[in-house]
Write an enzyme that holds these catalytic residues in place. Structure first.
Site, PDB file in Angstrom:
ATOM      1  N   ARG A 164     -53.096  39.103  43.051  1.00 58.83           N
ATOM      2  CA  ARG A 164     -54.204  38.399  43.715  1.00 58.83           C
ATOM      3  C   ARG A 164     -55.521  39.184  43.618  1.00 58.83           C
ATOM      4  O   ARG A 164     -56.325  39.190  44.548  1.00 58.83           O
ATOM      5  CB  ARG A 164     -53.887  38.125  45.194  1.00 58.83           C
ATOM      6  CG  ARG A 164     -52.717  37.191  45.442  1.00 58.83           C
ATOM      7  CD  ARG A 164     -52.986  35.786  44.926  1.00 58.83           C
ATOM      8  NE  ARG A 164     -51.988  34.857  45.390  1.00 58.83           N
ATOM      9  CZ  ARG A 164     -50.814  34.644  44.781  1.00 58.83           C
ATOM     10  NH1 ARG A 164     -50.503  35.289  43.681  1.00 58.83           N
ATOM     11  NH2 ARG A 164     -49.970  33.762  45.275  1.00 58.83           N
ATOM     12  N   SER A 237     -51.764  30.263  51.123  1.00 62.18           N
ATOM     13  CA  SER A 237     -51.467  31.529  51.816  1.00 62.18           C
ATOM     14  C   SER A 237     -52.767  32.122  52.349  1.00 62.18           C
ATOM     15  O   SER A 237     -53.704  32.334  51.586  1.00 62.18           O
ATOM     16  CB  SER A 237     -50.858  32.540  50.847  1.00 62.18           C
ATOM     17  OG  SER A 237     -49.649  32.070  50.338  1.00 62.18           O
ATOM     18  N   GLU A 333     -55.969  36.871  52.071  1.00 61.57           N
ATOM     19  CA  GLU A 333     -56.139  36.436  50.673  1.00 61.57           C
ATOM     20  C   GLU A 333     -57.379  35.528  50.599  1.00 61.57           C
ATOM     21  O   GLU A 333     -58.126  35.548  49.621  1.00 61.57           O
ATOM     22  CB  GLU A 333     -54.883  35.662  50.226  1.00 61.57           C
ATOM     23  CG  GLU A 333     -54.969  35.173  48.800  1.00 61.57           C
ATOM     24  CD  GLU A 333     -53.806  34.276  48.390  1.00 61.57           C
ATOM     25  OE1 GLU A 333     -52.636  34.663  48.559  1.00 61.57           O
ATOM     26  OE2 GLU A 333     -54.085  33.172  47.890  1.00 61.57           O
TER      27      GLU A 333
HETATM   28  N1  EPU Z   1     -40.515  33.561  54.560  1.00 64.07           N
HETATM   29  C1  EPU Z   1     -40.156  33.609  55.881  1.00 64.07           C
HETATM   30  N2  EPU Z   1     -40.907  32.924  56.778  1.00 64.07           N
HETATM   31  C2  EPU Z   1     -41.996  32.189  56.414  1.00 64.07           C
HETATM   32  C3  EPU Z   1     -42.374  32.163  55.055  1.00 64.07           C
HETATM   33  C4  EPU Z   1     -41.619  32.850  54.136  1.00 64.07           C
HETATM   34  O1  EPU Z   1     -39.182  34.248  56.256  1.00 64.07           O
HETATM   35  O2  EPU Z   1     -42.620  31.584  57.293  1.00 64.07           O
HETATM   36  C5  EPU Z   1     -39.692  34.251  53.568  1.00 64.07           C
HETATM   37  C6  EPU Z   1     -38.998  33.249  52.652  1.00 64.07           C
HETATM   38  O3  EPU Z   1     -37.799  32.783  53.206  1.00 64.07           O
HETATM   39  C7  EPU Z   1     -38.787  34.030  51.396  1.00 64.07           C
HETATM   40  C8  EPU Z   1     -39.948  35.000  51.383  1.00 64.07           C
HETATM   41  O4  EPU Z   1     -40.504  35.019  52.707  1.00 64.07           O
HETATM   42  O5  EPU Z   1     -37.587  34.770  51.462  1.00 64.07           O
HETATM   43  C9  EPU Z   1     -41.038  34.575  50.399  1.00 64.07           C
HETATM   44  O6  EPU Z   1     -41.444  33.259  50.733  1.00 64.07           O
HETATM   45  P1  EPU Z   1     -42.021  32.234  49.631  1.00 64.07           P
HETATM   46  O7  EPU Z   1     -41.103  32.126  48.494  1.00 64.07           O
HETATM   47  O8  EPU Z   1     -42.407  30.987  50.348  1.00 64.07           O
HETATM   48  O9  EPU Z   1     -43.287  32.961  49.060  1.00 64.07           O
HETATM   49  P2  EPU Z   1     -44.446  33.772  49.766  1.00 64.07           P
HETATM   50  O10 EPU Z   1     -44.337  35.198  49.372  1.00 64.07           O
HETATM   51  O11 EPU Z   1     -44.511  33.468  51.215  1.00 64.07           O
HETATM   52  C10 EPU Z   1     -45.993  33.564  47.689  1.00 64.07           C
HETATM   53  C11 EPU Z   1     -47.409  33.199  47.365  1.00 64.07           C
HETATM   54  C12 EPU Z   1     -47.575  31.689  47.333  1.00 64.07           C
HETATM   55  C13 EPU Z   1     -46.632  31.117  46.294  1.00 64.07           C
HETATM   56  C14 EPU Z   1     -45.207  31.521  46.658  1.00 64.07           C
HETATM   57  C15 EPU Z   1     -44.191  31.102  45.619  1.00 64.07           C
HETATM   58  C16 EPU Z   1     -48.718  35.051  48.239  1.00 64.07           C
HETATM   59  C17 EPU Z   1     -49.666  35.518  49.283  1.00 64.07           C
HETATM   60  N3  EPU Z   1     -48.298  33.797  48.355  1.00 64.07           N
HETATM   61  O12 EPU Z   1     -45.718  33.134  49.018  1.00 64.07           O
HETATM   62  O13 EPU Z   1     -48.905  31.425  46.909  1.00 64.07           O
HETATM   63  O14 EPU Z   1     -46.728  29.697  46.241  1.00 64.07           O
HETATM   64  O15 EPU Z   1     -45.128  32.965  46.748  1.00 64.07           O
HETATM   65  O16 EPU Z   1     -44.312  31.885  44.486  1.00 64.07           O
HETATM   66  O17 EPU Z   1     -48.381  35.817  47.349  1.00 64.07           O
HETATM   67  C18 EPU Z   1     -51.097  31.040  47.700  1.00 64.07           C
HETATM   68  O18 EPU Z   1     -51.396  32.125  47.195  1.00 64.07           O
HETATM   69  O19 EPU Z   1     -51.953  30.328  48.291  1.00 64.07           O
HETATM   70  C19 EPU Z   1     -49.728  30.584  47.652  1.00 64.07           C
HETATM   71  C20 EPU Z   1     -49.309  29.473  48.266  1.00 64.07           C
END
Ligand code: EPU
Length: 337
Positions: A164, A237, A333
């Protein structure tokens, strides 16, 4: 170039807060840029380039010149037996560009389907999802360098892409991106290792994935998990996933055995900020007009005409509670003005 005054930014960013721009215009060709920047410099005003406004939060009137990037066009520059080189105008909608590639069967950006925003904004924060980042298929970025008052083309390595982040974030406001050059693959290597993609492909009994099947799987996952900014104000995010040292991680896992983390090197771990926020009790919580999204805690939502300041204060409360429970400082972010 008629520059408008006192324009509402409500429809121009996905949080939909009713803040204003002191001055506003659109940029429809590369010829429009130098004159507008010169105008702002002469008036000693800051300027802001707006794409689809899907990664920013306005907390007050922008006392300066907002320029909405509308340089369009998808052009094939070169094609070999295995690759296609495209030059895409900064104002093109990101998902429209992804759909164009998916329709042609060219691989590279299918995991990045349905990300809100424009092509020109994609390199700035190196958008990423489901195991892929924009940098993986960007060949170069063409921009107007406001310091040198000339156009430059920066190769992928010059863009200093990171999680990012990029040169365009480090040197905020120096470069105005006008087009991005992509390399797409005609015989793509599919990236399906990200858990949710695998599951959806499996459910659909898709044994031989295609660019289209992956794009459809990503669209399904995003639609189920993330709020549609057309229906409910948000900027995806709100926070980045923080990186901590191995020793900090070992201390944390001893206290919180369920913590979700991924090693990113021998010494560093990336922590799921969504888990940290959820564990602090924020998931689905609403305060006034603002809330933490019920299906993904990383997303802050504007339920009902919240001001930018209300959203900012809510994010500050989340940061403080995560800091006091885990001693981890979350970084936004979303860019705040
Ligand atoms: N999780 C939780 N609680 C929550 C959300 C997530 O426990 O409320 C856990 C999930 O169960 C999972 C882990 O956290 O084990 C990661 O969650 P997720 O796969 O949803 O991805 P993220 O790390 O929360 C990132 C990006 C997203 C992108 C997703 C999928 C960042 C800041 N965000 O989210 O990007 O869509 O991975 O690759 O890196 C964005 O940047 O706007 C965005 C939506």
């Amino acid at each position: 170039m008629p520059i408008a005054e006192n324009i509402s930014l409500q429809a121009l960013h996905t949080f939909g807060c009713n803040e204003k721009a002191q001055y506003f215009n659109t940029i429809q060709s590369i010829e429009d840029i130098a004159t507008h920047i010169q105008w702002a410099k002469e008036k000693k005003l800051p300027y802001l380039i707006l794409g689809a406004g899907s990664n920013l939060l306005f907390t007050k009137t922008f006392e300066g010149l907002v320029l909405k990037m509308e340089i369009m066009g998808i052009k094939k520059v070169q094609e070999t037996a295995s690759e296609v080189f495209l030059s895409v105008g900064a104002g093109e909608n990101w998902h429209h560009f992804v759909s164009y590639c998916v329709h042609k069967g060219w691989g590279g950006v299918e995991n990045l389907s349905l990300i809100p925003g424009t092509v020109g904004a994609a390199p700035i924060q190196n958008i990423g999802a489901y195991g892929v980042e924009a940098k993986d298929c960007i060949e170069s970025v063409t921009a107007y360098d406001t310091t040198m008052s000339s156009f430059v083309t920066l190769t992928n390595s010059h863009c200093l892409f990171g999680y990012r982040s990029s040169l365009f974030k480090h040197e905020k406001n120096r470069y105005i991106i006008t087009s991005v050059q992509f390399i797409l693959q005609k015989q793509p290597i599919f990236r399906t290792e990200y858990g949710a993609i695998k599951e959806v492909l499996h459910q659909k009994n898709n044994k031989q994935p295609s660019v289209e099947a992956i794009s459809n799987a990503v669209i399904q996952i995003r639609t189920e998990k993330l709020p549609d900014p057309k229906k409910i104000g948000n900027a995806g995010s709100f926070f980045k996933n923080p990186t901590i040292s191995k020793s900090e991680f070992e201390n944390l896992i001893a206290l919180f055995p369920k913590i979700i983390a991924f090693p990113i090197s021998d010494e560093l771990y990336k922590i799921a900020a969504g888990w940290l926020i959820e564990t602090c009790g924020w998931k689905g919580l609403q305060k006034g007009n603002v809330g933490c999204y019920e299906k993904q805690s990383l997303v802050i939502v504007n339920y009902n005409h919240a001001t930018g300041k209300e959203i900012y204060d809510f994010s500050e409360e989340i940061i403080q509670s995560v800091q006091s429970k885990f001693n981890i400082l979350l970084e936004r972010e979303v860019v705040v003005y």
